[in-house]
Scaffold this active site. Structure first.
Site, PDB file in Angstrom:
ATOM      1  N   ALA A  78      10.433   2.177  -0.682  1.00 29.84           N
ATOM      2  CA  ALA A  78      10.471   3.092  -1.829  1.00 29.84           C
ATOM      3  C   ALA A  78      11.593   4.122  -1.673  1.00 29.84           C
ATOM      4  CB  ALA A  78       9.125   3.791  -1.993  1.00 29.84           C
TER       5      ALA A  78
ATOM      6  N   GLY B  85       6.274   0.602   6.031  1.00 24.00           N
ATOM      7  CA  GLY B  85       7.197  -0.319   5.369  1.00 24.00           C
ATOM      8  C   GLY B  85       7.352  -0.009   3.889  1.00 24.00           C
ATOM      9  N   CYS B  86       6.249   0.328   3.240  1.00 29.56           N
ATOM     10  CA  CYS B  86       6.286   0.621   1.812  1.00 29.56           C
ATOM     11  C   CYS B  86       7.048   1.918   1.543  1.00 29.56           C
ATOM     12  CB  CYS B  86       4.866   0.694   1.256  1.00 29.56           C
ATOM     13  SG  CYS B  86       3.987  -0.881   1.438  1.00 29.56           S
ATOM     14  N   THR B  87       6.909   2.874   2.451  1.00 31.69           N
ATOM     15  CA  THR B  87       7.649   4.134   2.308  1.00 31.69           C
ATOM     16  C   THR B  87       9.143   3.894   2.516  1.00 31.69           C
ATOM     17  OG1 THR B  87       5.735   5.425   3.004  1.00 31.69           O
ATOM     18  CG2 THR B  87       7.896   6.473   3.212  1.00 31.69           C
TER      19      THR B  87
ATOM     20  N   LYS C  85       0.813  -1.212   0.000  1.00 35.38           N
ATOM     21  CA  LYS C  85       0.000   0.000   0.000  1.00 35.38           C
ATOM     22  C   LYS C  85       0.848   1.264   0.000  1.00 35.38           C
ATOM     23  CE  LYS C  85      -4.297   1.677   1.850  1.00 35.38           C
ATOM     24  NZ  LYS C  85      -4.640   2.200   0.534  1.00 35.38           N
TER      25      LYS C  85
END
Length: 149
Positions: free
Chosen positions: A50, A45-47, A40
């Site tokens: 990325a 975690g995704c930030t 998402k």
């Protein structure tokens, strides 16, 4: 669908990015592609993942690796995420779940005892001939570029 394995041809895909530009696997023939799947936009975690790829993007490009992110979020969500963190690579929109299903990353997950379907944080390194060179199922969000290099 089962996870594609190292040595197999990477499943073909076609999807727009956060700017509406269409990307196809065949467009990257002759180049390596790190196709990374994440759950998402704009979550911790995704930030971290990325931003690690962003910070190491020149090294990845220097190694001949084009980075493409994939989640089931909308184009608008991807735009906000990419702009907020100055992400220099395309984020592919997979709202119809065709890519996550083709790569076997749409799986049952569990949180607080509740089971649900979601995107696994997996990365596929595709070689210049369109074959899977590496499949990373234990992604280190803070050191993901090093796992690819």
């Amino acid at each position: 669908m089962a996870l594609p394995q190292v040595g197999e041809p990477a499943p073909a895909f076609e999807a727009p990015d956060q700017h509406g530009t269409l990307h196809r696997l065949q467009d990257y023939a002759g180049r390596k592609v790190a196709l990374y799947f994440y759950p998402k936009d704009d979550t911790s975690g995704c930030t971290a993942q990325a931003c690690n790829l962003r910070d190491n993007y020149p090294s990845l490009l220097g190694a001949g690796i084009q980075v493409l992110g994939v989640s089931i979020d909308s184009e608008k969500s991807h735009q906000k995420f990419a702009t907020k963190y100055e992400l220099p690579f395309p984020l592919l929109v997979d709202e119809d779940k065709k890519i996550v299903e083709a790569y076997g990353v749409w799986q049952e997950k569990s949180m607080y005892g509740r089971k649900y379907m979601g995107t696994m944080r997996y990365t596929f390194l595709i070689d210049e001939q369109g074959r899977l060179e590496k499949v990373i199922t234990k992604v280190d969000t803070k050191n993901h570029a090093a796992q690819l290099l």
